[in-house]
Design a protein around this motif. Structure first.
Motif, PDB file in Angstrom:
ATOM      1  N   VAL A   5       0.873  -1.405   0.071  1.00  0.00           N
ATOM      2  CA  VAL A   5      -0.140  -0.139   0.006  1.00  0.00           C
ATOM      3  C   VAL A   5       0.651   1.194   0.056  1.00  0.00           C
ATOM      4  O   VAL A   5       0.453   2.274  -0.808  1.00  0.00           O
ATOM      5  N   ARG A   6       1.844   1.257   0.811  1.00  0.00           N
ATOM      6  CA  ARG A   6       2.810   2.458   0.940  1.00  0.00           C
ATOM      7  C   ARG A   6       3.534   2.446  -0.594  1.00  0.00           C
ATOM      8  O   ARG A   6       3.671   3.680  -1.002  1.00  0.00           O
ATOM      9  N   THR A   7       3.879   1.497  -1.083  1.00  0.00           N
ATOM     10  CA  THR A   7       4.932   1.376  -2.096  1.00  0.00           C
ATOM     11  C   THR A   7       3.882   1.949  -3.432  1.00  0.00           C
ATOM     12  O   THR A   7       4.122   2.967  -4.077  1.00  0.00           O
ATOM     13  N   VAL A   8       2.486   1.577  -3.433  1.00  0.00           N
ATOM     14  CA  VAL A   8       1.496   2.362  -4.422  1.00  0.00           C
ATOM     15  C   VAL A   8       1.422   3.674  -4.295  1.00  0.00           C
ATOM     16  O   VAL A   8       1.464   4.448  -5.043  1.00  0.00           O
ATOM     17  N   GLU A   9       1.160   4.292  -3.087  1.00  0.00           N
ATOM     18  CA  GLU A   9       1.010   5.403  -2.957  1.00  0.00           C
ATOM     19  C   GLU A   9       2.193   6.407  -3.014  1.00  0.00           C
ATOM     20  O   GLU A   9       2.190   7.475  -3.903  1.00  0.00           O
ATOM     21  N   ALA A  10       3.422   5.844  -2.796  1.00  0.00           N
ATOM     22  CA  ALA A  10       4.563   6.704  -3.328  1.00  0.00           C
ATOM     23  C   ALA A  10       4.934   6.501  -4.883  1.00  0.00           C
ATOM     24  O   ALA A  10       5.241   7.575  -5.198  1.00  0.00           O
ATOM     25  N   SER A  15       7.109  11.642  -9.388  1.00  0.00           N
ATOM     26  CA  SER A  15       7.391  12.094 -10.624  1.00  0.00           C
ATOM     27  C   SER A  15       8.334  11.279 -11.640  1.00  0.00           C
ATOM     28  O   SER A  15       8.744  10.323 -11.033  1.00  0.00           O
ATOM     29  N   VAL A  16       8.134  11.344 -12.804  1.00  0.00           N
ATOM     30  CA  VAL A  16       8.906  10.716 -13.649  1.00  0.00           C
ATOM     31  C   VAL A  16      10.513  10.560 -13.552  1.00  0.00           C
ATOM     32  O   VAL A  16      11.095   9.614 -13.265  1.00  0.00           O
ATOM     33  N   GLU A  17      10.878  11.816 -13.142  1.00  0.00           N
ATOM     34  CA  GLU A  17      12.154  11.979 -12.870  1.00  0.00           C
ATOM     35  C   GLU A  17      12.856  11.484 -11.541  1.00  0.00           C
ATOM     36  O   GLU A  17      13.721  10.772 -11.357  1.00  0.00           O
ATOM     37  N   GLU A  18      11.804  11.420 -10.648  1.00  0.00           N
ATOM     38  CA  GLU A  18      11.939  10.765  -9.317  1.00  0.00           C
ATOM     39  C   GLU A  18      12.002   9.277  -9.320  1.00  0.00           C
ATOM     40  O   GLU A  18      12.911   8.650  -8.939  1.00  0.00           O
ATOM     41  N   LEU A  19      11.138   8.747 -10.112  1.00  0.00           N
ATOM     42  CA  LEU A  19      11.156   7.221 -10.220  1.00  0.00           C
ATOM     43  C   LEU A  19      12.351   6.854 -11.261  1.00  0.00           C
ATOM     44  O   LEU A  19      13.000   5.741 -10.791  1.00  0.00           O
ATOM     45  N   GLY A  43       3.873  -1.850 -12.281  1.00  0.00           N
ATOM     46  CA  GLY A  43       2.642  -2.533 -11.440  1.00  0.00           C
ATOM     47  C   GLY A  43       2.576  -2.231 -10.234  1.00  0.00           C
ATOM     48  O   GLY A  43       1.518  -2.299  -9.739  1.00  0.00           O
ATOM     49  N   TYR A  44       3.242  -0.989  -9.777  1.00  0.00           N
ATOM     50  CA  TYR A  44       2.795  -0.548  -8.275  1.00  0.00           C
ATOM     51  C   TYR A  44       1.899   0.753  -8.465  1.00  0.00           C
ATOM     52  O   TYR A  44       1.510   1.568  -7.644  1.00  0.00           O
ATOM     53  N   GLY A  45       1.561   1.218  -9.685  1.00  0.00           N
ATOM     54  CA  GLY A  45       0.705   2.465  -9.859  1.00  0.00           C
ATOM     55  C   GLY A  45      -0.563   1.995  -9.860  1.00  0.00           C
ATOM     56  O   GLY A  45      -1.643   2.903  -9.219  1.00  0.00           O
ATOM     57  N   LEU A  46      -1.133   0.913 -10.431  1.00  0.00           N
ATOM     58  CA  LEU A  46      -2.634   0.419 -10.418  1.00  0.00           C
ATOM     59  C   LEU A  46      -3.625   1.191 -11.046  1.00  0.00           C
ATOM     60  O   LEU A  46      -4.728   1.021 -10.711  1.00  0.00           O
ATOM     61  N   THR A  48      -3.796   3.720 -14.614  1.00  0.00           N
ATOM     62  CA  THR A  48      -3.178   3.961 -16.103  1.00  0.00           C
ATOM     63  C   THR A  48      -1.932   4.955 -16.043  1.00  0.00           C
ATOM     64  O   THR A  48      -0.877   4.767 -16.344  1.00  0.00           O
ATOM     65  N   ALA A  49      -2.247   6.355 -15.608  1.00  0.00           N
ATOM     66  CA  ALA A  49      -1.121   7.493 -15.523  1.00  0.00           C
ATOM     67  C   ALA A  49      -0.149   7.069 -14.673  1.00  0.00           C
ATOM     68  O   ALA A  49       1.056   7.281 -15.248  1.00  0.00           O
ATOM     69  N   ALA A  50      -0.389   6.351 -13.391  1.00  0.00           N
ATOM     70  CA  ALA A  50       0.860   5.879 -12.902  1.00  0.00           C
ATOM     71  C   ALA A  50       1.703   4.969 -13.413  1.00  0.00           C
ATOM     72  O   ALA A  50       2.913   4.826 -13.293  1.00  0.00           O
ATOM     73  N   GLU A  51       1.080   4.080 -14.028  1.00  0.00           N
ATOM     74  CA  GLU A  51       1.692   3.029 -14.741  1.00  0.00           C
ATOM     75  C   GLU A  51       2.383   3.618 -16.067  1.00  0.00           C
ATOM     76  O   GLU A  51       3.654   3.081 -16.099  1.00  0.00           O
ATOM     77  N   MET A  52       2.014   4.634 -16.828  1.00  0.00           N
ATOM     78  CA  MET A  52       2.735   5.101 -17.779  1.00  0.00           C
ATOM     79  C   MET A  52       3.891   5.880 -17.354  1.00  0.00           C
ATOM     80  O   MET A  52       4.894   5.893 -17.903  1.00  0.00           O
ATOM     81  N   ARG A  53       3.694   6.552 -16.292  1.00  0.00           N
ATOM     82  CA  ARG A  53       4.950   7.213 -15.426  1.00  0.00           C
ATOM     83  C   ARG A  53       5.945   6.419 -15.189  1.00  0.00           C
ATOM     84  O   ARG A  53       7.021   6.603 -15.270  1.00  0.00           O
ATOM     85  N   SER A  54       5.665   5.194 -14.723  1.00  0.00           N
ATOM     86  CA  SER A  54       6.648   4.097 -14.009  1.00  0.00           C
ATOM     87  C   SER A  54       7.369   3.746 -15.560  1.00  0.00           C
ATOM     88  O   SER A  54       8.568   3.611 -15.449  1.00  0.00           O
ATOM     89  N   LEU A  55       6.637   3.318 -16.330  1.00  0.00           N
ATOM     90  CA  LEU A  55       7.086   2.801 -17.527  1.00  0.00           C
ATOM     91  C   LEU A  55       8.148   3.809 -18.182  1.00  0.00           C
ATOM     92  O   LEU A  55       9.350   3.533 -18.924  1.00  0.00           O
ATOM     93  N   GLU A  56       7.737   5.240 -18.197  1.00  0.00           N
ATOM     94  CA  GLU A  56       8.355   6.212 -18.980  1.00  0.00           C
ATOM     95  C   GLU A  56       9.689   6.402 -18.015  1.00  0.00           C
ATOM     96  O   GLU A  56      10.871   6.514 -18.524  1.00  0.00           O
ATOM     97  N   ALA A  57       9.568   6.100 -16.772  1.00  0.00           N
ATOM     98  CA  ALA A  57      10.893   6.119 -15.841  1.00  0.00           C
ATOM     99  C   ALA A  57      11.772   5.205 -15.954  1.00  0.00           C
ATOM    100  O   ALA A  57      13.084   5.249 -16.402  1.00  0.00           O
ATOM    101  N   ILE A  58      11.358   3.927 -16.327  1.00  0.00           N
ATOM    102  CA  ILE A  58      12.187   2.960 -16.571  1.00  0.00           C
ATOM    103  C   ILE A  58      12.906   2.930 -17.926  1.00  0.00           C
ATOM    104  O   ILE A  58      14.051   2.969 -18.301  1.00  0.00           O
ATOM    105  N   ARG A  59      12.212   3.603 -18.805  1.00  0.00           N
ATOM    106  CA  ARG A  59      12.654   4.087 -20.312  1.00  0.00           C
ATOM    107  C   ARG A  59      13.864   5.188 -20.123  1.00  0.00           C
ATOM    108  O   ARG A  59      15.062   4.965 -20.646  1.00  0.00           O
ATOM    109  N   GLN A  60      13.660   6.170 -19.324  1.00  0.00           N
ATOM    110  CA  GLN A  60      14.563   7.241 -19.305  1.00  0.00           C
ATOM    111  C   GLN A  60      15.988   6.505 -18.495  1.00  0.00           C
ATOM    112  O   GLN A  60      17.015   7.023 -18.843  1.00  0.00           O
TER     113      GLN A  60
END
Length: 180
Positions: A5-10, A15-19, A43-46, A48-60
């Motif tokens: 739960v804490r990981t999902v909230e964080a 931001s993409v830069e932080e991730l 997987g921890y965004g649950l 769409t917007a959070a998942e896209m940020r996570s994947l964009e962060a992985i790409r960066q």
């Protein structure tokens, strides 16, 4: 610390830069240990917007790091078109477990991913025997992860499909799963 739960909230608040910075720091640690290729999952965004940020962060992070990164989307089928339109993940994964996604729900997610050109992975039989390994074999997934409670039929299905069985003993020990 603090659990899922804490990981999902964080994740949702970052931001993409932080991730991307967090991903890069973990890749640095992995490289120091000799790892040259790593799968990195969303997987921890649950949502769409959070998942896209996570994947964009992985790409960066991957773009500026010497470790080869294999991005994997771990989410629900309705997000798959957005992931593939932006080319954010090579693989789709699903958590096929009691209380998460059933075998039938997992099949629908993975078939939607395949229809969008993604390769398949599955979390299977970690918390109990669910038939996830059998599904991995049926769909010829590239890998099935965890497999603490894999059945004999599941092992046979994985072998016949040449599906890699990825065992994660540290996770099982930490969660006190199986007969440890």
């Amino acid at each position: 610390g603090g659990g899922i739960v804490r990981t999902v909230e964080a994740t949702r608040a970052a931001s993409v830069e932080e991730l991307a910075g967090l991903v890069a720091s973990r890749l640095d640690e992995m490289l120091l240990c000799g790892t040259t290729t790593a799968e990195v999952k969303s997987g921890y965004g649950l949502e769409t917007a959070a998942e896209m940020r996570s994947l964009e962060a992985i790409r960066q992070a991957a773009a500026r790091h010497p470790v080869t990164v294999v991005p994997t989307f771990l989410g629900a089928h309705e997000m798959i078109p957005a992931v593939t339109e932006r080319g954010l993940a090579a693989f789709a994964d699903v958590f096929c477990e009691e209380g998460v996604f059933t075998v039938e729900e997992s099949r629908r997610i993975l078939l939607a991913a395949r229809a969008h050109g993604m390769k398949l992975r599955i979390h299977a039989d970690e918390l109990g025997t669910t038939g996830g390994a059998e599904l991995a074999g049926e769909l010829r997934a590239r890998s099935a992860d965890h497999l603490v409670y894999v059945s004999a039929a599941g092992m046979k299905a994985l072998a016949e499909a040449s599906c890699v069985a990825t065992l994660l003993p540290t996770a099982a020990f930490y969660l006190r799963l199986g007969r440890f």
